[in-house]
Design a protein around this motif. Structure first.
Motif, PDB file in Angstrom:
ATOM      1  N   ASP A  43     -50.302 -21.463  49.293  1.00 32.28           N
ATOM      2  CA  ASP A  43     -49.902 -22.530  50.198  1.00 32.28           C
ATOM      3  C   ASP A  43     -50.046 -21.958  51.601  1.00 32.28           C
ATOM      4  OD1 ASP A  43     -48.588 -24.355  51.831  1.00 32.28           O
ATOM      5  OD2 ASP A  43     -47.060 -24.810  50.351  1.00 32.28           O
ATOM      6  N   ASP A  44     -51.140 -22.290  52.258  1.00 34.11           N
ATOM      7  CA  ASP A  44     -51.414 -21.693  53.561  1.00 34.11           C
ATOM      8  C   ASP A  44     -50.410 -22.173  54.620  1.00 34.11           C
ATOM      9  OD1 ASP A  44     -55.012 -21.746  53.025  1.00 34.11           O
ATOM     10  OD2 ASP A  44     -53.536 -20.172  52.662  1.00 34.11           O
ATOM     11  N   ALA A  45     -49.853 -23.351  54.452  1.00 33.79           N
ATOM     12  CA  ALA A  45     -48.851 -23.832  55.414  1.00 33.79           C
ATOM     13  C   ALA A  45     -47.596 -22.955  55.372  1.00 33.79           C
ATOM     14  CB  ALA A  45     -48.487 -25.275  55.115  1.00 33.79           C
ATOM     15  N   LYS A  46     -47.341 -22.359  54.213  1.00 32.73           N
ATOM     16  CA  LYS A  46     -46.178 -21.484  54.064  1.00 32.73           C
ATOM     17  C   LYS A  46     -46.574 -20.014  54.037  1.00 32.73           C
ATOM     18  CE  LYS A  46     -43.534 -24.911  51.430  1.00 32.73           C
ATOM     19  NZ  LYS A  46     -42.820 -25.197  50.144  1.00 32.73           N
ATOM     20  N   SER A  47     -47.860 -19.727  54.191  1.00 35.67           N
ATOM     21  CA  SER A  47     -48.350 -18.334  54.138  1.00 35.67           C
ATOM     22  C   SER A  47     -47.860 -17.638  52.875  1.00 35.67           C
ATOM     23  CB  SER A  47     -47.894 -17.555  55.389  1.00 35.67           C
ATOM     24  OG  SER A  47     -48.408 -18.140  56.568  1.00 35.67           O
ATOM     25  N   THR A  48     -47.961 -18.335  51.769  1.00 38.36           N
ATOM     26  CA  THR A  48     -47.386 -17.854  50.512  1.00 38.36           C
ATOM     27  C   THR A  48     -48.430 -17.923  49.402  1.00 38.36           C
ATOM     28  OG1 THR A  48     -45.170 -18.553  51.174  1.00 38.36           O
ATOM     29  CG2 THR A  48     -45.549 -18.181  48.824  1.00 38.36           C
ATOM     30  N   VAL A  49     -48.415 -16.891  48.566  1.00 36.34           N
ATOM     31  CA  VAL A  49     -49.239 -16.876  47.368  1.00 36.34           C
ATOM     32  C   VAL A  49     -48.322 -16.798  46.161  1.00 36.34           C
ATOM     33  CG1 VAL A  49     -49.545 -14.358  47.433  1.00 36.34           C
ATOM     34  CG2 VAL A  49     -51.210 -15.783  46.209  1.00 36.34           C
ATOM     35  N   TYR A  50     -48.722 -17.496  45.105  1.00 40.67           N
ATOM     36  CA  TYR A  50     -47.932 -17.556  43.885  1.00 40.67           C
ATOM     37  C   TYR A  50     -48.740 -17.025  42.700  1.00 40.67           C
ATOM     38  CZ  TYR A  50     -45.461 -20.985  46.782  1.00 40.67           C
ATOM     39  OH  TYR A  50     -44.798 -21.614  47.811  1.00 40.67           O
ATOM     40  N   LEU A  51     -48.008 -16.529  41.711  1.00 39.23           N
ATOM     41  CA  LEU A  51     -48.628 -16.169  40.445  1.00 39.23           C
ATOM     42  C   LEU A  51     -47.774 -16.761  39.330  1.00 39.23           C
ATOM     43  CD1 LEU A  51     -50.985 -14.635  39.101  1.00 39.23           C
ATOM     44  CD2 LEU A  51     -49.391 -12.703  38.814  1.00 39.23           C
ATOM     45  N   GLN A  52     -48.284 -17.806  38.700  1.00 41.74           N
ATOM     46  CA  GLN A  52     -47.608 -18.397  37.556  1.00 41.74           C
ATOM     47  C   GLN A  52     -48.051 -17.659  36.310  1.00 41.74           C
ATOM     48  OE1 GLN A  52     -45.262 -20.990  37.393  1.00 41.74           O
ATOM     49  NE2 GLN A  52     -45.129 -20.358  35.250  1.00 41.74           N
ATOM     50  N   MET A  53     -47.101 -17.079  35.608  1.00 42.39           N
ATOM     51  CA  MET A  53     -47.403 -16.277  34.428  1.00 42.39           C
ATOM     52  C   MET A  53     -46.798 -16.951  33.209  1.00 42.39           C
ATOM     53  SD  MET A  53     -46.812 -12.440  35.966  1.00 42.39           S
ATOM     54  CE  MET A  53     -45.043 -12.674  36.179  1.00 42.39           C
ATOM     55  N   ASN A  54     -47.640 -17.383  32.292  1.00 39.57           N
ATOM     56  CA  ASN A  54     -47.202 -18.034  31.066  1.00 39.57           C
ATOM     57  C   ASN A  54     -47.594 -17.191  29.862  1.00 39.57           C
ATOM     58  OD1 ASN A  54     -46.353 -20.304  32.613  1.00 39.57           O
ATOM     59  ND2 ASN A  54     -48.411 -21.170  32.511  1.00 39.57           N
ATOM     60  N   SER A  55     -46.979 -17.499  28.739  1.00 42.48           N
ATOM     61  CA  SER A  55     -47.278 -16.791  27.483  1.00 42.48           C
ATOM     62  C   SER A  55     -47.260 -15.283  27.695  1.00 42.48           C
ATOM     63  CB  SER A  55     -48.645 -17.234  26.942  1.00 42.48           C
ATOM     64  OG  SER A  55     -48.682 -18.626  26.730  1.00 42.48           O
ATOM     65  N   LEU A  56     -46.225 -14.813  28.324  1.00 38.30           N
ATOM     66  CA  LEU A  56     -46.148 -13.397  28.659  1.00 38.30           C
ATOM     67  C   LEU A  56     -46.068 -12.526  27.421  1.00 38.30           C
ATOM     68  CD1 LEU A  56     -43.885 -13.740  31.777  1.00 38.30           C
ATOM     69  CD2 LEU A  56     -46.049 -12.506  31.733  1.00 38.30           C
ATOM     70  N   LYS A  57     -46.694 -11.359  27.525  1.00 37.68           N
ATOM     71  CA  LYS A  57     -46.748 -10.394  26.434  1.00 37.68           C
ATOM     72  C   LYS A  57     -46.100  -9.092  26.876  1.00 37.68           C
ATOM     73  CE  LYS A  57     -51.265 -12.252  25.039  1.00 37.68           C
ATOM     74  NZ  LYS A  57     -52.683 -11.908  24.777  1.00 37.68           N
ATOM     75  N   PRO A  58     -45.636  -8.282  25.932  1.00 38.41           N
ATOM     76  CA  PRO A  58     -45.048  -6.992  26.320  1.00 38.41           C
ATOM     77  C   PRO A  58     -46.001  -6.144  27.180  1.00 38.41           C
ATOM     78  CG  PRO A  58     -44.510  -7.474  24.056  1.00 38.41           C
ATOM     79  CD  PRO A  58     -45.466  -8.540  24.495  1.00 38.41           C
ATOM     80  N   GLU A  59     -47.306  -6.257  26.942  1.00 37.84           N
ATOM     81  CA  GLU A  59     -48.257  -5.462  27.724  1.00 37.84           C
ATOM     82  C   GLU A  59     -48.428  -5.959  29.154  1.00 37.84           C
ATOM     83  OE1 GLU A  59     -48.747  -6.881  24.734  1.00 37.84           O
ATOM     84  OE2 GLU A  59     -50.812  -7.656  24.523  1.00 37.84           O
ATOM     85  N   ASP A  60     -47.799  -7.078  29.492  1.00 44.44           N
ATOM     86  CA  ASP A  60     -47.766  -7.537  30.885  1.00 44.44           C
ATOM     87  C   ASP A  60     -46.667  -6.846  31.690  1.00 44.44           C
ATOM     88  OD1 ASP A  60     -48.448 -10.824  29.658  1.00 44.44           O
ATOM     89  OD2 ASP A  60     -49.879  -9.466  30.628  1.00 44.44           O
ATOM     90  N   THR A  61     -45.830  -6.068  31.009  1.00 46.25           N
ATOM     91  CA  THR A  61     -44.763  -5.342  31.698  1.00 46.25           C
ATOM     92  C   THR A  61     -45.362  -4.406  32.740  1.00 46.25           C
ATOM     93  OG1 THR A  61     -43.239  -5.468  29.827  1.00 46.25           O
ATOM     94  CG2 THR A  61     -42.905  -3.666  31.409  1.00 46.25           C
ATOM     95  N   ALA A  62     -44.922  -4.545  33.976  1.00 52.14           N
ATOM     96  CA  ALA A  62     -45.500  -3.775  35.081  1.00 52.14           C
ATOM     97  C   ALA A  62     -44.723  -4.065  36.360  1.00 52.14           C
ATOM     98  CB  ALA A  62     -46.964  -4.153  35.282  1.00 52.14           C
ATOM     99  N   VAL A  63     -45.017  -3.268  37.375  1.00 46.50           N
ATOM    100  CA  VAL A  63     -44.615  -3.623  38.735  1.00 46.50           C
ATOM    101  C   VAL A  63     -45.783  -4.394  39.342  1.00 46.50           C
ATOM    102  CG1 VAL A  63     -43.902  -2.818  41.003  1.00 46.50           C
ATOM    103  CG2 VAL A  63     -43.164  -1.580  38.946  1.00 46.50           C
TER     104      VAL A  63
END
Length: 121
Positions: A75-95
């Motif tokens: 959203d460039d008006a808010k200078s914001t980036v999003y990451l929607q993460m669905n169907s998460l798996k244990p191997e997605d564990t991270a910083v």
């Protein structure tokens, strides 16, 4: 001065969802590329999803392991980036780290402080 403020990490069960946010504040920069990287235990930091500036026809980049599960948007008006993460798996564990390429006077890149995502039952 530019700051990146991340939010949205946490603990979620396998199959669950989280949405990460990263807001760029300060000095009204022109933001070009916005993206998310992650650092998993025992691995090197890797790009997860990257999105170019609005008005281009370039499709976002996703690493193969998250295609069809994650979605990046901005959203460039808010200078914001999003990451929607669905169907998460244990191997997605991270910083997860936000990264932006922007122009104040010259083109520079900045990193967020990182947010922990843990996928566990």
């Amino acid at each position: 001065q530019v700051q990146l403020v991340e939010s949205g990490g946490g603990l979620v069960q396998p199959g669950g969802s989280l949405r990460l946010s990263c807001q760029v504040s300060g000095s009204s920069p022109s933001i070009y590329v916005m993206g998310w990287y992650r650092l998993r235990p025992g691995k090197q930091r890797e790009p997860v999803a990257v999105i170019d500036s609005g008005g281009t026809t370039t499709s976002p980049y996703y690493t193969d392991s998250v295609k069809g599960r994650f979605a990046i948007s901005r959203d460039d008006a808010k200078s914001t980036v999003y990451l929607q993460m669905n169907s998460l798996k244990p191997e997605d564990t991270a910083v997860y780290y936000c990264h932006v390429v922007l122009r104040l006077i010259s083109v520079e890149d900045y990193w967020g402080q990182g947010t922990q995502v843990t996928v566990s039952a």
